[in-house]
Design an enzyme around this catalytic site. Structure first.
Site, PDB file in Angstrom:
ATOM      1  N   TRP A   1      41.609  66.036 -78.225  1.00  0.00           N
ATOM      2  CA  TRP A   1      42.542  66.073 -77.088  1.00  0.00           C
ATOM      3  C   TRP A   1      41.910  65.410 -75.867  1.00  0.00           C
ATOM      4  O   TRP A   1      42.585  64.745 -75.088  1.00  0.00           O
ATOM      5  CB  TRP A   1      42.891  67.536 -76.759  1.00  0.00           C
ATOM      6  CG  TRP A   1      43.808  67.676 -75.572  1.00  0.00           C
ATOM      7  CD1 TRP A   1      45.166  67.636 -75.579  1.00  0.00           C
ATOM      8  CD2 TRP A   1      43.419  67.877 -74.213  1.00  0.00           C
ATOM      9  NE1 TRP A   1      45.654  67.801 -74.308  1.00  0.00           N
ATOM     10  CE2 TRP A   1      44.606  67.950 -73.438  1.00  0.00           C
ATOM     11  CE3 TRP A   1      42.200  67.999 -73.556  1.00  0.00           C
ATOM     12  CZ2 TRP A   1      44.597  68.142 -72.063  1.00  0.00           C
ATOM     13  CZ3 TRP A   1      42.199  68.191 -72.181  1.00  0.00           C
ATOM     14  CH2 TRP A   1      43.380  68.266 -71.449  1.00  0.00           C
ATOM     15  N   HIS A   2      40.588  65.600 -75.740  1.00  0.00           N
ATOM     16  CA  HIS A   2      39.924  65.034 -74.570  1.00  0.00           C
ATOM     17  C   HIS A   2      39.843  63.508 -74.633  1.00  0.00           C
ATOM     18  O   HIS A   2      39.755  62.859 -73.596  1.00  0.00           O
ATOM     19  CB  HIS A   2      38.519  65.621 -74.421  1.00  0.00           C
ATOM     20  CG  HIS A   2      38.528  66.983 -73.817  1.00  0.00           C
ATOM     21  ND1 HIS A   2      38.697  68.125 -74.565  1.00  0.00           N
ATOM     22  CD2 HIS A   2      38.417  67.402 -72.530  1.00  0.00           C
ATOM     23  CE1 HIS A   2      38.676  69.176 -73.765  1.00  0.00           C
ATOM     24  NE2 HIS A   2      38.523  68.770 -72.523  1.00  0.00           N
ATOM     25  N   GLY A   3      39.812  62.964 -75.812  1.00  0.00           N
ATOM     26  CA  GLY A   3      39.759  61.511 -75.884  1.00  0.00           C
ATOM     27  C   GLY A   3      39.763  61.031 -77.320  1.00  0.00           C
ATOM     28  O   GLY A   3      39.288  61.722 -78.220  1.00  0.00           O
TER      29      GLY A   3
END
Lengths: 454, 361
Positions: free
Chosen positions: A317-319
């Protein structure tokens, strides 16, 4: 338009507050005013993405309407799948395509997809509403209120990730209800403290540590630790500052947002860290991923699977990158180890637990921050002295300030709600800080928030 | 209680911001405010890119020295006495072709009655075969002060730096401190008392050893230079800039002297080609072009330079006198110190006189 920019503070915010309070006695009018302001705010970055934001929101609302008329899980699956597909396309299509072609030995695809700002945050809010509907805890909202829930500018870009049932009911409350001055005062305090953390500490830190992460060789021990510690504090101060500014803006509009950080670097174990770090994401993952996957009450194997999948996806989700997945899985493994350790009744003393947790978190942030595994490996090698001891960069005073605020000082929530006295001298002091911040941000392009890229 | 807190916040913030803004507008360190009231015996900003527009717009000068650090050592006072007129220098250190073009366009707009403009041509910048970087990455170029709009001059005015500049400008006006840049724009950053022959030689013979350099070119270098591209894309900007200068002004392009070791670099014949292209542009503009970047007694003398491209103040004074001489005589220098490439008769205009293969005496 960044919260800490002069355009936002001196023009957009006063104009929006003026319009909102001018219409405060007309619920419909004030809601439309906020919707309009939020779309202007969002469009300031890139107006091309307004149709996507509006389209995704209206589509989800229509799915909810269809479900409420004929409660079939089909509608929910369609809605969730469509939202995740949009997120997947914009955020992960390039990553997946790149990984696939590199697996079969073809050159990288030459195309590019621009990530609409805030999509990770608002998509999660849309998905949670649909899932809550299926669970029977979702409300029935009109389109205007539903749009305002998603568009509301203070939390639109980078959270806190708010749930429909904790914000939409607040829209009906009169902004003039008792406690207005205190809410506004708190809102200003949250906003100014957040601005100060970002502009006075996080941004100067970034200017020092970014070159260390970009040297593409093993740094010396002192440089490596400066980079790792600097990023550890920068990330916290940058993101918590954004959340506090958002909370402050919400309060100025008479709305209470959930807290997002609670001095996470004082955690004495990794489970506690995740209860204090990005709390609205943690609870989203817990309620909509971890528990549906089995949680911790269905045996060890299910627990391990649920934790690793949840944390792997948290990383993703963060990257869109393997370093993010690795960071998430690292934390998943650490959570499992911590869980087993504590279940067996073993205890570490608080200082030892804190030190172990901090070292792990710092190492994790190195992987998180690095462009690739090779760069992360170089930084970690530097941290154990493989690149020599004395580096080129002097340890700046701002690092001490960052450590003090992150580790010793009260949380902003405690400062505002418990320490801040409603006395004129405090108001004047906050105003002086605000003036300093405004004058400082006027000196150059305001720096983006790290979490905007997620 | 909380309402008193809010009043205190509002009044302090408003007073602070309004006070800062008023100070900046009244003192006006960037020369953009319509209500600026402070006279400027000199400037409080050390960045020449921010000062030059004020010098041009001041109306105190009718002639300008334009270019990079290579012309910056020419004192406007020397130019006044040698050439006549009221000179100011608007040279900017590390100026790129884009930035210098903007400067000349600004002179064209804001000093339409200018009499004489001396442009120091730094061949390293204008004669690249690829477009030179638009901006110098080390310093901000304030485009908004160089365009035609006055509205955007106010962007970024409210900041801590400007408050500091305003306080300093006020002190300068009150006579409490010396300006960082005098009204003429001239201040010498390469102070002669810091010069020493040994340090200069260290700088001069980094790339080419003294013995090798003294013997001039070798065949291998010559061959290397004939390969590759020979376009000079930045000359399009130069042409535009020359056209933008006031029509009645005398335009004098001076190719600034470099130590002869710089002439040994592999780009030398390309730079000669570039000079001829510049000369054609200057001819079109009916200007004058004087080339000091040649093998001469001046450029062979280590004592004239700090490093390859920066000469000492003494040479700067002599250079202006030679400019006057070139304009009067309209031909190459008899002692070979300069060539006239445009605006007169040149004995060596079409020859590659950049460097002889044996040292000149």
């Amino acid at each position: 338009m960044l919260f800490q920019s002069q355009g936002f503070i001196l023009i957009f915010l006063p104009a929006t507050l003026a319009a909102f309070y001018a219409l405060a006695n007309r619920p419909t009018g004030r809601e439309y005013a906020l919707i309009l302001a939020s779309l202007i705010f969002y469009g300031w970055w890139d107006p091309r993405f307004i149709p996507l934001l509006v389209g995704q929101t209206i589509f989800t609302w229509m799915i909810a309407e269809a479900f409420l008329r004929k409660p079939s899980p089909f509608w929910i699956w369609i809605g969730v799948a469509a939202n995740l597909a949009v997120l997947g396309f914009f955020k992960y299509a390039l990553f997946v395509a790149g990984a696939a072609v590199s697996f079969v030995g073809l050159p990288e695809p030459g195309w590019n997809i621009v990530l609409p700002i805030g999509i990770s945050f608002y998509t999660f809010e849309l998905v949670s509403y649909l899932v809550d509907l299926k669970r029977g805890t979702g409300g029935h909202y009109g389109l205007r209120k539903f749009c305002l829930f998603i568009f509301l500018f203070p939390h639109l870009i980078a959270g806190p990730i708010i749930r429909h049932n904790e914000i939409i009911p607040q829209f009906d409350e009169s902004p003039f209800r008792p406690g207005l001055a205190q809410r506004f005062g708190w809102g200003i305090a949250f906003f100014v403290v957040g601005c100060a953390k970002k502009v006075l500490i996080a941004d100067p830190l970034a200017r020092i540590i970014d070159p260390i992460f970009n040297i593409h060789r093993i740094p010396a021990l002192t440089d490596a630790w400066l980079g790792a510690l600097g990023f550890t504090f920068q990330l916290f101060l940058d993101f918590s500052a954004y959340s506090e500014m958002a909370i402050g803006l919400g309060l100025m509009l008479g709305l209470r947002f959930p807290d997002n950080f609670n001095v996470p670097y004082r955690a004495t174990d990794i489970r506690e860290f995740w209860r204090r770090w990005h709390m609205t994401l943690s609870r989203w993952l817990r309620d909509y991923l971890y528990i549906p996957l089995g949680g911790s009450r269905n045996g060890t194997a299910v627990y391990i699977k649920a934790t690793l999948i949840t944390m792997g996806l948290c990383g993703l989700w963060h990257g869109a990158g393997f370093t993010f997945i690795a960071w998430g899985l690292m934390h998943g493994v650490a959570l499992i180890v911590c869980h087993v350790w504590q279940r067996n009744g073993r205890e570490l003393s608080a200082p030892v637990g804190w030190a172990v947790t901090m070292v792990f978190v710092i190492v994790g942030w190195v992987v998180f921050r690095a462009d690739d595994f090779a760069s992360a490996g170089q930084m970690l090698a530097g941290m154990i002295g493989s690149g020599g001891i004395a580096g080129d960069t002097r340890w700046p005073l701002v690092l001490a300030a960052a450590a003090l605020v992150s580790l010793v000082g009260p949380s902003t929530k405690d400062f505002v709600e418990e320490n801040l006295q409603p006395r004129p001298i405090y108001g004047a002091g906050l105003a002086a800080t605000a003036v300093l911040v405004i004058l400082l941000v006027g000196m150059g392009q305001p720096q983006n928030f790290i979490y905007f890229q997620f | 209680m909380w309402s008193r807190f809010l009043w205190a916040f509002g009044l302090t913030a408003l007073t602070g911001l309004a006070g800062c803004l008023l100070l900046i507008l009244l003192v006006d360190p960037l020369g953009v405010s319509p209500i600026g009231v402070i006279s400027k015996p000199g400037y409080a900003v050390s960045d020449r890119r921010f000062v030059a527009p004020q010098i041009i717009a001041s109306g105190d000068f009718d002639s300008f020295l334009v270019g990079t650090s290579t012309i910056h050592h020419v004192d406007p006072a020397t130019a006044n006495s040698a050439l006549g007129g009221r000179f100011a220098t608007v040279a900017i250190h590390g100026g790129t072709p884009y930035e210098l073009t903007k400067m000349m366009q600004l002179i064209g707009r804001n000093a339409p009655h200018a009499k004489r403009i001396i442009i120091g041509v730094d061949a390293r910048r204008w004669c690249k075969t690829e477009p030179y970087a638009q901006y110098n990455p080390k310093v901000l170029f304030p485009d908004w002060l160089y365009d035609e709009s006055r509205v955007n001059d106010f962007q970024g005015l409210l900041n801590l730096k400007m408050v500091g500049y305003s306080v300093r400008q006020f002190k300068i006006a009150a006579g409490w401190r010396a300006p960082l840049i005098p009204a003429t724009g001239y201040s010498n950053s390469l102070v002669d008392s810091r010069w020493s022959l040994s340090t200069a030689r260290k700088n001069l013979y980094k790339k080419h050893k003294k013995d090798a350099a003294a013997h001039g070119l070798d065949d291998a270098d010559e061959a290397a230079d004939t390969e590759g591209k020979h376009d000079h894309p930045d000359l399009v900007s130069l042409d535009r800039a020359l056209t933008a200068l006031p029509a009645q002004a005398d335009v004098i392009l001076v190719v600034m002297p470099s130590h002869f070791t710089a002439l040994l670099n592999k780009d030398r014949s390309d730079i000669e080609r570039c000079k001829r292209e510049i000369a054609a542009l200057v001819d079109k503009r009916h200007g004058t072009m004087i080339d000091f970047r040649i093998d001469s007694a001046w450029t062979r003398n280590d004592e004239n330079f700090f490093d390859e491209n920066h000469f000492r103040v003494g040479l700067a004074e002599a250079l202006i006198k030679r400019v006057k001489q070139a304009m009067d005589q309209k031909q190459d220098a008899e002692d070979g110190v300069y060539r006239l490439l445009a605006g007169g008769k040149s004995l060596s205009r079409n020859a590659d006189a950049g460097l002889s293969t044996s040292p000149r005496r």
